[in-house]
Design a protein around this motif. Structure first.
Motif, short mmCIF file in Angstrom:
data_model
loop_
_atom_site.label_atom_id
_atom_site.label_comp_id
_atom_site.label_asym_id
_atom_site.label_seq_id
_atom_site.Cartn_x
_atom_site.Cartn_y
_atom_site.Cartn_z
N ILE A 88 0.87 -1.18 0.00
CA ILE A 88 0.00 0.00 0.00
C ILE A 88 0.90 1.22 0.00
O ILE A 88 1.81 1.34 0.82
N GLU A 89 0.63 2.13 -0.95
CA GLU A 89 1.44 3.34 -1.09
C GLU A 89 0.53 4.55 -1.19
O GLU A 89 -0.63 4.43 -1.57
N ALA A 90 1.10 5.71 -0.89
CA ALA A 90 0.38 6.96 -1.08
C ALA A 90 0.53 7.39 -2.53
O ALA A 90 1.53 7.10 -3.18
N PHE A 91 -0.49 8.07 -3.03
CA PHE A 91 -0.48 8.53 -4.42
C PHE A 91 -1.27 9.83 -4.48
O PHE A 91 -2.24 10.00 -3.76
N HIS A 92 -0.85 10.72 -5.36
CA HIS A 92 -1.60 11.94 -5.62
C HIS A 92 -1.94 11.97 -7.11
O HIS A 92 -1.06 11.79 -7.95
N SER A 93 -3.19 12.19 -7.41
CA SER A 93 -3.66 12.14 -8.79
C SER A 93 -3.00 13.15 -9.71
O SER A 93 -2.88 12.90 -10.91
N GLN A 95 0.08 14.95 -8.96
CA GLN A 95 1.45 15.31 -8.62
C GLN A 95 2.38 14.14 -8.93
O GLN A 95 1.96 12.98 -8.97
N GLU A 96 3.64 14.47 -9.10
CA GLU A 96 4.65 13.44 -9.34
C GLU A 96 4.79 12.57 -8.10
O GLU A 96 4.81 13.06 -6.97
N VAL A 97 4.87 11.28 -8.30
CA VAL A 97 5.05 10.34 -7.20
C VAL A 97 6.53 10.00 -7.09
O VAL A 97 7.17 9.65 -8.08
N THR A 98 7.07 10.13 -5.89
CA THR A 98 8.46 9.77 -5.62
C THR A 98 8.47 8.76 -4.49
O THR A 98 7.43 8.44 -3.92
N SER A 99 9.64 8.26 -4.13
CA SER A 99 9.72 7.33 -3.00
C SER A 99 9.26 8.01 -1.72
O SER A 99 8.69 7.36 -0.84
N HIS A 100 9.46 9.32 -1.62
CA HIS A 100 9.02 10.05 -0.42
C HIS A 100 7.49 10.15 -0.36
O HIS A 100 6.90 9.94 0.69
N THR A 101 6.86 10.48 -1.48
CA THR A 101 5.40 10.59 -1.46
C THR A 101 4.76 9.22 -1.34
O THR A 101 3.73 9.07 -0.70
N ASN A 103 5.71 6.79 0.39
CA ASN A 103 5.80 6.37 1.79
C ASN A 103 5.15 7.37 2.75
O ASN A 103 5.37 7.30 3.96
N LEU A 104 4.35 8.27 2.23
CA LEU A 104 3.73 9.32 3.05
C LEU A 104 3.02 8.76 4.28
O LEU A 104 3.16 9.29 5.38
N PHE A 105 2.26 7.68 4.11
CA PHE A 105 1.47 7.16 5.23
C PHE A 105 2.26 6.20 6.12
O PHE A 105 1.69 5.45 6.90
N SER A 106 3.58 6.25 6.04
CA SER A 106 4.41 5.51 6.99
C SER A 106 4.96 6.46 8.05
O SER A 106 5.66 6.04 8.96
N HIS A 107 4.60 7.73 7.95
CA HIS A 107 5.06 8.73 8.92
C HIS A 107 4.17 9.98 8.85
O HIS A 107 4.67 11.09 8.79
N PHE A 108 2.87 9.77 8.85
CA PHE A 108 1.93 10.87 8.64
C PHE A 108 1.26 11.28 9.94
O PHE A 108 0.63 10.46 10.61
N THR A 109 1.37 12.55 10.31
CA THR A 109 0.81 13.04 11.57
C THR A 109 -0.61 13.54 11.37
O THR A 109 -0.89 14.30 10.45
N ILE A 110 -1.50 13.10 12.27
CA ILE A 110 -2.86 13.60 12.33
C ILE A 110 -2.92 14.53 13.55
O ILE A 110 -2.85 14.07 14.68
N PRO A 111 -3.02 15.84 13.33
CA PRO A 111 -3.03 16.78 14.46
C PRO A 111 -4.20 16.54 15.41
O PRO A 111 -5.23 15.97 15.02
N ALA A 112 -4.05 16.98 16.64
CA ALA A 112 -5.10 16.85 17.65
C ALA A 112 -6.35 17.58 17.20
O ALA A 112 -6.27 18.63 16.55
N HIS A 124 -4.29 9.78 -1.78
CA HIS A 124 -5.08 8.61 -1.41
C HIS A 124 -4.13 7.41 -1.36
O HIS A 124 -2.92 7.55 -1.58
N LEU A 125 -4.66 6.26 -1.04
CA LEU A 125 -3.85 5.04 -0.97
C LEU A 125 -4.02 4.23 -2.24
O LEU A 125 -5.10 4.17 -2.81
N ILE A 126 -2.94 3.59 -2.67
CA ILE A 126 -2.97 2.66 -3.79
C ILE A 126 -2.66 1.27 -3.24
O ILE A 126 -1.66 1.07 -2.55
N CYS A 127 -3.54 0.33 -3.54
CA CYS A 127 -3.37 -1.07 -3.15
C CYS A 127 -2.82 -1.81 -4.37
O CYS A 127 -3.46 -1.80 -5.43
#
Length: 160
Positions: A88-93, A95-101, A103-112, A124-127
């Motif tokens: 499962i990877e992050a993807f943006h419809s 924008q350019e996808v890189t190794s950093h983007t 892996n976005l949801f392997s270190h993504f902060t949800i603020p309080a 979104h996520l790609i399966c």
């Protein structure tokens, strides 16, 4: 007077170098199950979402979702997995996808006290290797893992 001036200099040295906090040979904490403020992530965060097959890319499915953090602490998503996805990877419809983007949801902060929406046309996520055996109306379990060791599994309904 010189003694008073030495204390701020010592404190600055300690803050900048960590000299007194991490003696030579000390290791950083690698156990992420005992992180202050993180033990309630799976209770503070709710996730709702759905998934659909990628029209022009066999074996791929896109998952769209909303994350709500009702807690008073920020929480970090440290990974997303599913038994129905090889990866499962992050993807943006748009924008350019890189190794950093990816892996976005392997270190993504949800603020309080925050709601975050990941809609069509945005991140979104790609399966990968999504099975053909799952039919429209059935659900796909996605497990969101949080820093601190907790997780929550959410069933995403497959839509056309």
């Amino acid at each position: 007077m010189k003694r008073v001036q030495a204390i701020p200099a010592l404190l600055m040295t300690v803050c900048v170098t960590g000299a007194l906090l991490f003696p030579v040979g000390a290791q950083a904490q690698t156990d992420d199950t005992n992180i202050p403020g993180q033990k309630n992530a799976n209770r503070d965060i709710t996730i709702e979402g759905w998934i659909r097959r990628a029209k022009h890319y066999p074996g791929l499915a896109a998952a769209y979702f909303t994350v709500v953090n009702k807690g008073h602490e920020a929480h970090l998503i440290s990974g997303v997995t599913s038994p129905d996805c090889a990866a499962i990877e992050a993807f943006h419809s748009e924008q350019e996808v890189t190794s950093h983007t990816a892996n976005l949801f392997s270190h993504f902060t949800i603020p309080a006290e925050m709601t975050m929406v990941f809609p069509e046309g945005g991140y979104h996520l790609i399966c990968r290797n999504f099975p053909d055996t799952i039919k429209t109306g059935e659900t796909v379990p996605l497990t969101f893992k949080f820093l601190g060791g907790t997780s929550t599994t959410v069933n995403f309904m497959l839509k056309d």
